[in-house]
Design a protein around this motif. Sequence first.
Motif, PDB file in Angstrom:
ATOM      1  N   LEU A  84       0.830  -1.204   0.000  1.00  0.00           N
ATOM      2  CA  LEU A  84       0.000   0.000   0.000  1.00  0.00           C
ATOM      3  C   LEU A  84       0.867   1.258   0.000  1.00  0.00           C
ATOM      4  O   LEU A  84       0.600   2.224  -0.733  1.00  0.00           O
ATOM      5  N   LEU A  85       1.925   1.272   0.818  1.00  0.00           N
ATOM      6  CA  LEU A  85       2.819   2.422   0.858  1.00  0.00           C
ATOM      7  C   LEU A  85       3.561   2.602  -0.455  1.00  0.00           C
ATOM      8  O   LEU A  85       3.859   3.733  -0.854  1.00  0.00           O
ATOM      9  N   ILE A  87       2.293   2.027  -3.414  1.00  0.00           N
ATOM     10  CA  ILE A  87       1.334   2.702  -4.299  1.00  0.00           C
ATOM     11  C   ILE A  87       1.286   4.209  -3.993  1.00  0.00           C
ATOM     12  O   ILE A  87       1.324   5.051  -4.900  1.00  0.00           O
ATOM     13  N   LEU A  88       1.209   4.558  -2.714  1.00  0.00           N
ATOM     14  CA  LEU A  88       1.124   5.967  -2.325  1.00  0.00           C
ATOM     15  C   LEU A  88       2.396   6.725  -2.686  1.00  0.00           C
ATOM     16  O   LEU A  88       2.335   7.856  -3.204  1.00  0.00           O
ATOM     17  N   ALA A  89       3.566   6.115  -2.417  1.00  0.00           N
ATOM     18  CA  ALA A  89       4.829   6.786  -2.723  1.00  0.00           C
ATOM     19  C   ALA A  89       4.979   7.004  -4.223  1.00  0.00           C
ATOM     20  O   ALA A  89       5.419   8.073  -4.672  1.00  0.00           O
ATOM     21  N   ALA A  91       2.568   7.316  -6.405  1.00  0.00           N
ATOM     22  CA  ALA A  91       1.626   8.355  -6.815  1.00  0.00           C
ATOM     23  C   ALA A  91       2.183   9.749  -6.515  1.00  0.00           C
ATOM     24  O   ALA A  91       2.045  10.688  -7.323  1.00  0.00           O
ATOM     25  N   ILE A  92       2.851   9.920  -5.371  1.00  0.00           N
ATOM     26  CA  ILE A  92       3.439  11.226  -5.033  1.00  0.00           C
ATOM     27  C   ILE A  92       4.568  11.573  -5.991  1.00  0.00           C
ATOM     28  O   ILE A  92       4.674  12.721  -6.476  1.00  0.00           O
ATOM     29  N   GLN A 130      -7.422   1.222  -5.374  1.00  0.00           N
ATOM     30  CA  GLN A 130      -6.672   2.384  -4.896  1.00  0.00           C
ATOM     31  C   GLN A 130      -5.704   2.884  -5.959  1.00  0.00           C
ATOM     32  O   GLN A 130      -5.602   4.097  -6.211  1.00  0.00           O
ATOM     33  N   ALA A 131      -4.974   1.962  -6.596  1.00  0.00           N
ATOM     34  CA  ALA A 131      -4.022   2.358  -7.632  1.00  0.00           C
ATOM     35  C   ALA A 131      -4.734   3.006  -8.815  1.00  0.00           C
ATOM     36  O   ALA A 131      -4.259   4.007  -9.380  1.00  0.00           O
ATOM     37  N   LEU A 134      -5.806   6.568  -7.803  1.00  0.00           N
ATOM     38  CA  LEU A 134      -4.669   7.484  -7.754  1.00  0.00           C
ATOM     39  C   LEU A 134      -4.177   7.837  -9.152  1.00  0.00           C
ATOM     40  O   LEU A 134      -3.807   8.992  -9.433  1.00  0.00           O
TER      41      LEU A 134
END
Length: 423
Positions: A84-85, A87-89, A91-92, A130-131, A134
């Motif tokens: 999950l992290l 994916i978030l990283a 995206a940023i 989620q992906a 984003l």
Amino acid sequence: MTKPLSATLPLLDLDRVLRFSLYSRWAFSAVLGSSLLVFYSMQLALPLLPLAAVAASMAGVNLWLSRNWRNGRPAQWLLALGLLLDILALAIVLGLTGGASNPLAVLFLLPLVMAALVCPPRFSWWLTAQATGLYLMLFFWYLPLPAEQHTGHGDHEALFNMHLVGMWLTFALSAGLITACVSRLVRILGERERRLNQAYQRQDTDERLLVLAMEAASLTHQLSTPLNNLFLLNEELRETSNLPDEVQEDLQLAHAQLKQCAEILSRLKHQSQAEQEPVWLYRALGERLAQWQNLRPEVRVEWQRPAASQDREVRLSPLFWPALFNILNNAADAGEGRIDLHTRLHRNGDWELGVHNRSGVLSEAQLRRAGLDQFDSVKPAGLGLGVWLSHATLSRLNGRLELSNHAEGGVYARILLPLEFIS
């Protein structure tokens, strides 16, 4: 999230999968940090400080995940959190470097591939959603690349060519990572399947041994009564007066044999409580062989006993001796009254015993299955239940039994047993 993961995660070595994901995250952080140094030297107008913060945060999170794993936190929970992290990283990073037009957007597939392979379907679909969300947001909220900021209505061809080169580089990187990830996980799964098959085989062997143990316990109990009756009859006959000396000698011999039978039954009753005991290796072997030859006086054992200075004190399970005697009995029944015994201590701590009988030949089918299954014993090869029991016992002691046809004739049984030395 932890409960569904632990309940439905497939049978993989999750520790090894988590280790692979940690290494991959270290590599991504290092590549991102190195790229920032290159961008800084080229004086590109990129948000280097926020990107450096992302790289440092990923390294910090990876270190936190690694420490929690070593402290005993569930591997499946840490693996899901790490994906999950990721994916978030990503995206940023994409939001700071052009958004959806950045060719690196294809890297969203890597965490999703790993989740699909090792995580439950519910979590995999949730992570995919989620992906996808984003990625859609990157079409609207992002910082444009420097080339996009300074390109008006001209030089669109150069910008497009740069985009194509970036897509190719991203494809090459993604293809390599996906191949490494999938091939690694497939190997882990294959090894897991092999271990499961071995566990099933051991369980089947344990069940067969349990049946034999129950039968042995039942027979031991049944033999106790007639053995006690024979003791009483022997005592009465020995107290009878006016018996010839020859009869008295026979009664004394019968009493000794009955006593030996009682000792054997007593050892059999306590066999399940057997523990490793310290013994002098070759001295114990000599004593056991002498006891065995009292029961098989017609068999001659040729063994060149090592010198006393070569003897070693070891911890040896009492279960080893019945396994050895099964092999000796099998060789004695199949041979011509002679057994050659060879012993040798290897430098790695293995004790090798070779039992060679001079008669009989094993067929190709027997050689393929030797020591693994129960056979109908056909003399002079004599490969039956005793050999199977010896193989199962030696396997439990981390040893092994190998059977082969000897070049000089007969069958050769090779026993390898790891030893725990005391002195």
